[in-house]
Write a protein that holds these residues in place. Structure first.
Motif, mmCIF file in Angstrom:
data_model
loop_
_atom_site.group_PDB
_atom_site.id
_atom_site.type_symbol
_atom_site.label_atom_id
_atom_site.label_comp_id
_atom_site.label_asym_id
_atom_site.label_seq_id
_atom_site.Cartn_x
_atom_site.Cartn_y
_atom_site.Cartn_z
ATOM 1 N N ILE A 139 -8.461 9.217 12.414
ATOM 2 C CA ILE A 139 -7.942 8.246 12.745
ATOM 3 C C ILE A 139 -8.342 7.649 12.231
ATOM 4 O O ILE A 139 -7.523 6.058 11.350
ATOM 5 N N SER A 140 -9.362 7.730 11.061
ATOM 6 C CA SER A 140 -10.017 6.949 9.771
ATOM 7 C C SER A 140 -8.463 6.490 8.996
ATOM 8 O O SER A 140 -8.558 5.514 7.982
ATOM 9 N N GLU A 141 -7.359 8.048 8.935
ATOM 10 C CA GLU A 141 -6.370 7.603 7.544
ATOM 11 C C GLU A 141 -5.855 7.035 8.141
ATOM 12 O O GLU A 141 -4.792 6.516 7.702
ATOM 13 N N LEU A 142 -5.249 7.374 9.625
ATOM 14 C CA LEU A 142 -4.143 6.484 10.143
ATOM 15 C C LEU A 142 -4.342 5.327 9.978
ATOM 16 O O LEU A 142 -3.108 4.590 10.383
ATOM 17 N N ALA A 143 -5.475 4.830 10.249
ATOM 18 C CA ALA A 143 -5.611 3.327 10.489
ATOM 19 C C ALA A 143 -5.102 2.596 9.111
ATOM 20 O O ALA A 143 -5.346 1.686 9.499
ATOM 21 N N ARG A 144 -5.086 2.809 8.124
ATOM 22 C CA ARG A 144 -4.851 2.340 7.023
ATOM 23 C C ARG A 144 -3.299 1.426 7.146
ATOM 24 O O ARG A 144 -2.877 0.940 6.289
ATOM 25 N N TYR A 145 -3.001 2.578 7.910
ATOM 26 C CA TYR A 145 -1.078 2.106 8.256
ATOM 27 C C TYR A 145 -1.258 1.199 9.548
ATOM 28 O O TYR A 145 -0.129 1.026 9.880
ATOM 29 N N ARG A 146 -2.318 0.436 9.882
ATOM 30 C CA ARG A 146 -1.676 -0.768 11.041
ATOM 31 C C ARG A 146 -2.777 -0.990 10.953
ATOM 32 O O ARG A 146 -4.122 -1.462 10.401
ATOM 33 N N SER A 147 -2.048 -2.817 11.193
ATOM 34 C CA SER A 147 -3.528 -3.854 11.596
ATOM 35 C C SER A 147 -4.287 -3.914 12.748
ATOM 36 O O SER A 147 -4.259 -3.248 13.495
ATOM 37 N N GLY A 148 -5.062 -4.065 12.094
ATOM 38 C CA GLY A 148 -6.479 -3.952 13.458
ATOM 39 C C GLY A 148 -7.189 -3.504 13.332
ATOM 40 O O GLY A 148 -7.415 -2.487 12.181
ATOM 41 N N ARG A 149 -7.811 -2.943 14.767
ATOM 42 C CA ARG A 149 -9.121 -1.308 14.584
ATOM 43 C C ARG A 149 -8.729 -0.679 14.965
ATOM 44 O O ARG A 149 -7.760 -0.841 16.470
ATOM 45 N N LEU A 150 -8.310 0.152 14.501
ATOM 46 C CA LEU A 150 -8.335 1.152 15.220
ATOM 47 C C LEU A 150 -9.370 2.435 15.164
ATOM 48 O O LEU A 150 -10.048 2.986 13.530
ATOM 49 N N ASP A 151 -10.641 2.877 16.512
ATOM 50 C CA ASP A 151 -11.369 3.827 15.741
ATOM 51 C C ASP A 151 -11.536 5.171 17.413
ATOM 52 O O ASP A 151 -10.418 4.449 17.662
ATOM 53 N N CYS A 152 -12.970 5.592 17.234
ATOM 54 C CA CYS A 152 -12.767 6.527 18.220
ATOM 55 C C CYS A 152 -14.343 6.727 18.895
ATOM 56 O O CYS A 152 -15.466 6.408 17.957
ATOM 57 N N ASP A 153 -14.761 6.951 20.052
ATOM 58 C CA ASP A 153 -16.079 7.047 20.206
ATOM 59 C C ASP A 153 -16.385 8.626 19.612
ATOM 60 O O ASP A 153 -15.592 9.902 18.739
ATOM 61 N N ALA A 154 -17.702 8.626 19.159
ATOM 62 C CA ALA A 154 -18.657 9.865 18.848
ATOM 63 C C ALA A 154 -17.809 11.097 19.215
ATOM 64 O O ALA A 154 -17.630 12.245 18.540
ATOM 65 N N THR A 155 -17.873 11.500 20.649
ATOM 66 C CA THR A 155 -17.739 13.107 21.193
ATOM 67 C C THR A 155 -16.186 13.387 21.177
ATOM 68 O O THR A 155 -15.723 14.152 20.209
ATOM 69 N N ALA A 156 -14.793 12.044 21.032
ATOM 70 C CA ALA A 156 -14.052 12.575 20.443
ATOM 71 C C ALA A 156 -13.491 12.442 19.243
ATOM 72 O O ALA A 156 -12.553 13.088 18.688
ATOM 73 N N ALA A 157 -14.433 11.928 18.340
ATOM 74 C CA ALA A 157 -13.972 11.809 17.149
ATOM 75 C C ALA A 157 -15.052 14.101 16.384
ATOM 76 O O ALA A 157 -14.389 13.521 15.154
ATOM 77 N N ARG A 158 -15.281 14.542 17.164
ATOM 78 C CA ARG A 158 -15.973 15.546 16.994
ATOM 79 C C ARG A 158 -14.521 16.360 16.980
ATOM 80 O O ARG A 158 -14.352 18.171 16.514
ATOM 81 N N LEU A 159 -14.026 16.157 17.629
ATOM 82 C CA LEU A 159 -12.014 17.374 18.506
ATOM 83 C C LEU A 159 -11.640 17.866 16.702
ATOM 84 O O LEU A 159 -11.682 17.255 15.933
#
Length: 339
Positions: free
Chosen positions: A277-297
């Motif tokens: 998601i951190s990588e994908l966020a570079r290709y989008r305007s605005g804020r893109l993130d995920c919660d701690a549980t989802a981040a571990r998937l």
């Protein structure tokens, strides 16, 4: 490679309505004070989700927020709290301190933006471009990137101002006597008949230009740090390394995704969703993130960069997550235990 339509950029703070701008400033001061209650955080979340202009106004303050994150803790605390033993400083006082601090800091932090605007070639957030250079070499600019092109009859030179580029050098006898060089903020690269990528990694507003990452698919590249040319290293095909102005880090095997972006793809193999998601966020305007549980998937796949919404839909279908679209510019991935 096809050219991708740039995504709409985030609205600057000066373009949103006055009420939203004032409220965003008020929340900025509150959240930056270091003394925020749980109820205040909840109130802020409700305010942000209440109206698209709120999110746009908050995004317009990104420069201030990143500026404080990059400051040493003592300096940020002094600016926002006026000393640990004093009660919370009033919001007008905090804004006054920030105004004095920001006069120089904002200009310095925006130097790369100014350079990007003046660059010979550049891309917006979410956009990629493919160019053919005078010698027949191919140049691909990644999202939010900028480069100057300087072919002066003696050296074929590119100057990376921001972001990332992929270079595939031509093998024409007419140009063989002219070195192909890429200059960066921390040193230079000389192509030795090759295909490679160069990425400027984030620095901070205090003057650290960060590191530069290099990945070589074919041929080789000589890396020369600016402060110590004797520490140069030849990086061969199938290897990658990062460097700063003083030294080159130990090379490692080429990451499968290191150059996939140049073909309009993100390729991941058993990586944490948070990293993806951190990588994908570079290709989008605005804020893109995920919660701690989802981040571990863990996630594996090949994803086209020209449609990030399609990627989010695919992730939601394949993983136990929900995609919460608070606004167009604020998207959060959260774990869903019911799936």
């Amino acid at each position: 490679m096809t050219m991708h339509r740039p995504l709409q950029a985030a609205t600057p703070l000066l373009c949103v309505d006055d009420a939203a701008r004032e409220q965003a400033l008020d929340w900025f001061v509150t959240l930056s004070s270091g003394e925020v209650s749980a109820s205040e955080r909840a109130d802020f979340a409700r305010w942000l989700a209440a109206c698209p202009s709120h999110c746009q106004a908050w995004d317009g303050l990104r420069g201030f927020r990143e500026m404080l994150q990059g400051m040493p803790g003592s300096a940020a605390g002094a600016a926002l709290r006026g000393g640990a033993t004093r009660p919370r400083v009033g919001r007008r006082q905090v804004l006054g301190a920030l105004a004095a601090l920001a006069c120089g800091a904002v200009l310095y932090s925006r130097r790369d933006d100014l350079l990007q605007l003046a660059a010979d070639e550049r891309t917006a957030v979410g956009q990629q471009r493919t160019l053919h250079l005078p010698d027949g070499s191919r140049l691909v600019l990644d999202t939010a990137s900028a480069v100057d092109i300087r072919f002066d009859g003696e050296v074929r030179r590119l100057i990376l101002r921001r972001g990332a580029i992929m270079v595939q050098t031509a093998h024409s006898a007419q140009w063989s006597g002219q070195p192909f060089v890429v200059d960066t903020a921390v040193g230079s690269l000389r192509a030795l008949g090759t295909r490679f990528t160069v990425r400027q990694l984030p620095g901070n507003w205090w003057g650290n230009p960060g590191r530069v990452a290099v990945a070589v698919t074919a041929g080789a590249v000589r890396i020369s740090p600016a402060r110590d040319p004797d520490a140069s290293l030849v990086l061969g095909a199938g290897r990658q390394a990062s460097f700063d102005a003083a030294a080159v880090a130990t090379p490692t095997s080429l990451d499968i995704n290191a150059q996939a972006w140049a073909d309009g793809l993100l390729i991941v193999r058993d990586r944490p969703l948070g990293e993806f998601i951190s990588e994908l966020a570079r290709y989008r305007s605005g804020r893109l993130d995920c919660d701690a549980t989802a981040a571990r998937l863990r996630v594996t796949g090949v994803f086209p960069l020209d449609d990030s919404e399609r990627i989010l839909d695919a992730l939601e279908s394949a993983l136990p997550i929900k995609v919460r679209r608070h606004t167009r510019y604020w998207v959060t991935l959260v774990a869903d235990s019911k799936k």
